[in-house]
Design an enzyme around this catalytic site. Structure first.
Site, PDB file in Angstrom:
ATOM      1  N   TRP A 269      -5.517   9.891  -6.469  1.00  0.00           N
ATOM      2  CA  TRP A 269      -5.478   8.609  -7.202  1.00  0.00           C
ATOM      3  C   TRP A 269      -4.492   8.602  -8.367  1.00  0.00           C
ATOM      4  O   TRP A 269      -4.237   7.571  -8.957  1.00  0.00           O
ATOM      5  CB  TRP A 269      -6.890   8.261  -7.732  1.00  0.00           C
ATOM      6  CG  TRP A 269      -7.813   7.743  -6.684  1.00  0.00           C
ATOM      7  CD1 TRP A 269      -7.578   7.656  -5.329  1.00  0.00           C
ATOM      8  CD2 TRP A 269      -9.134   7.222  -6.882  1.00  0.00           C
ATOM      9  NE1 TRP A 269      -8.669   7.121  -4.686  1.00  0.00           N
ATOM     10  CE2 TRP A 269      -9.646   6.841  -5.628  1.00  0.00           C
ATOM     11  CE3 TRP A 269      -9.939   7.051  -8.002  1.00  0.00           C
ATOM     12  CZ2 TRP A 269     -10.908   6.300  -5.446  1.00  0.00           C
ATOM     13  CZ3 TRP A 269     -11.207   6.512  -7.836  1.00  0.00           C
ATOM     14  CH2 TRP A 269     -11.685   6.135  -6.571  1.00  0.00           C
TER      15      TRP A 269
ATOM     16  N   GLU B 176       5.064  15.577  -9.471  1.00  0.00           N
ATOM     17  CA  GLU B 176       4.978  14.814 -10.725  1.00  0.00           C
ATOM     18  C   GLU B 176       4.609  15.733 -11.894  1.00  0.00           C
ATOM     19  O   GLU B 176       5.064  15.533 -13.015  1.00  0.00           O
ATOM     20  CB  GLU B 176       3.967  13.662 -10.573  1.00  0.00           C
ATOM     21  CG  GLU B 176       4.549  12.560  -9.707  1.00  0.00           C
ATOM     22  CD  GLU B 176       3.522  11.706  -8.986  1.00  0.00           C
ATOM     23  OE1 GLU B 176       2.337  11.782  -9.311  1.00  0.00           O
ATOM     24  OE2 GLU B 176       3.941  10.963  -8.066  1.00  0.00           O
TER      25      GLU B 176
ATOM     26  N   GLY C  20       5.811   7.757  -3.160  1.00  0.00           N
ATOM     27  CA  GLY C  20       5.776   6.477  -3.882  1.00  0.00           C
ATOM     28  C   GLY C  20       6.971   5.580  -3.648  1.00  0.00           C
ATOM     29  O   GLY C  20       7.183   4.620  -4.383  1.00  0.00           O
TER      30      GLY C  20
HETATM   31  P1  PGA Z   1       2.208   8.237  -2.155  1.00  0.00           P
HETATM   32  O1  PGA Z   1       1.871   9.539  -3.008  1.00  0.00           O
HETATM   33  O2  PGA Z   1       1.294   8.222  -0.965  1.00  0.00           O
HETATM   34  O3  PGA Z   1       1.955   7.086  -3.089  1.00  0.00           O
HETATM   35  O4  PGA Z   1       3.642   8.341  -1.745  1.00  0.00           O
HETATM   36  C1  PGA Z   1       1.590  10.765  -2.376  1.00  0.00           C
HETATM   37  C2  PGA Z   1       1.414  11.860  -3.386  1.00  0.00           C
HETATM   38  O5  PGA Z   1       2.158  11.920  -4.371  1.00  0.00           O
HETATM   39  O6  PGA Z   1       0.524  12.707  -3.243  1.00  0.00           O
END
Ligand code: PGA
Length: 257
Positions: free
Chosen positions: A10, A97, A173
Site C-alpha cells: 500500500w 523507493e 507506478g
Molecule cells: P505498482 O507498484 O504496482 O504501483 O507499480 C509496485 C511496487 O512498487 O511494489
C-alpha cells in the site's frame, strides 16, 4: 496447487475509512480455499488495525519496512520484535523507493534481512534494474550485483525461506508493465543463478512487481517461473485486488506443481 504469493504494497496510502471499506469487500475472498497466499502490507500505523481484521482469515500481514535495531534510542523507528509481536509475517526490504528516497544500500538491506530471518519472519527482497540499465542491456548485471551484495554479507543460505520480488524500476507506478515473456526469462535467470550458487536451494518464490493490474495479471501468472505478484496501486482498490487474487487462484490451481 502451486505455491504462490500475492502481496499488496500500500506504500503511503490508506486511512481508517479506506480500511473498513477494503475489508468489507474482501469478505468475498474468504470463500476461496487459499492457504495464506495473500499478504497485505499497509503503512506501519495501520498494521495492528488490519491484523484484527484478518486474524481469522487466510490473509497474512506484511510490513513495508523495519529498523536494523531491536530497541534503544532510535526515534521514529519500528523494530522487528515489535512487528512480530503484532502479527507481521512478511517484511518488504530493498524496495527501489527506499533505496532511492532513503538511501538504503545493500549493507543495510542485508542487516534487515538478517534480523527478519533471525525472528523467523520472511523477507521479500526487491531487486530490479533502472530504465538506464535496461537501455544498456545491463538487467542481468544489475540483478547479479544486487544478489551478490547480499550473499557477500549473509552467504548463499540467505535464500532459504525468502521471497524475491523482481521489480524493474521503470515499471513501478508508470502503467508500463514489463513484457511477461521477458519477465519469465529474468525469473528463470534469477532462479538458476541462485541454484548454481547453491544447488540445495530450489524453492525460492520469485514474484513480479511493476504496474500489475487485473488486465495484465493473467499474462504474468501464466508464466512457469512467476510465482506471484507484488502489487502497488491496484492493491488499493479492493475490487481490482480481489480480481487479481481470483485470476491467480484459478491459474495456480490448474498448474498443480
Ligand atoms: P505498482 O507498484 O504496482 O504501483 O507499480 C509496485 C511496487 O512498487 O511494489
Amino acid at each position: 496447487m502451486k505455491k504462490f504469493l500475492i502481496v499488496a504494497n500500500w506504500k503511503l496510502h490508506g486511512s481508517i475509512n479506506m480500511i473498513s471499506n477494503f475489508f468489507e469487500y474482501m469478505k468475498l475472498y474468504t470463500s476461496m480455499d487459499l492457504e495464506q497466499n495473500i499478504v497485505i502490507a499497509p503503512p506501519t500505523v495501520y498494521l495492528e488495525r488490519i491484523y484484527k481484521k484478518i486474524e481469522k482469515t487466510n490473509i497474512v500481514l506484511g510490513a513495508q519496512n523495519v529498523d536494523i535495531n531491536i530497541e534503544g534510542s532510535f526515534t521514529g523507528e519500528t523494530s522487528i520484535s515489535m512487528l512480530k509481536e503484532i502479527g507481521v509475517r512478511y517484511v518488504i526490504v530493498g524496495h527501489s523507493e527506499r533505496r532511492l528516497w532513503h538511501h538504503e544500500n545493500s549493507e543495510l538491506i542485508a542487516k534487515k534481512i538478517y534480523l527478519i530471518k533471525k525472528f523467523n519472519l520472511i523477507p521479500i527482497l526487491c531487486i530490479g534494474e533502472t530504465k538506464e540499465d535496461k537501455k544498456n542491456n545491463a538487467t542481468k548485471k544489475t540483478i547479479i550485483k544486487q544478489l551478490n551484495d547480499i550473499i557477500a554479507v549473509l552467504g548463499s543460505s540467505v535464500f532459504q525461506n525468502i521471497v524475491i520480488a523482481y521489480e524493474p524500476i521503470w515499471a513501478i507506478g508508470t502503467g508500463l508493465a514489463s513484457d511477461p515473456k521477458t519477465t519469465q526469462l529474468i525469473h528463470e535467470f534469477i532462479k538458476n543463478y541462485i541454484r548454481t550458487y547453491d544447488s540445495s536451494i530450489s524453492n525460492v518464490l520469485v514474484q513480479y512487481g511493476g504496474s500489475v493490474n487485473p488486465k495484465n495479471a493473467k499474462l504474468f501468472i501464466s508464466q512457469p517461473d512467476i510465482d506471484g505478484l507484488l502489487v502497488g496501486s491496484a492493491s488499493l482498490n479492493p475490487k481490482e485486488f480481489l480480481k487479481i487474487i481470483q485470476i491467480a487462484y484459478n491459474i495456480y490451481k490448474s498448474k498443480n506443481i
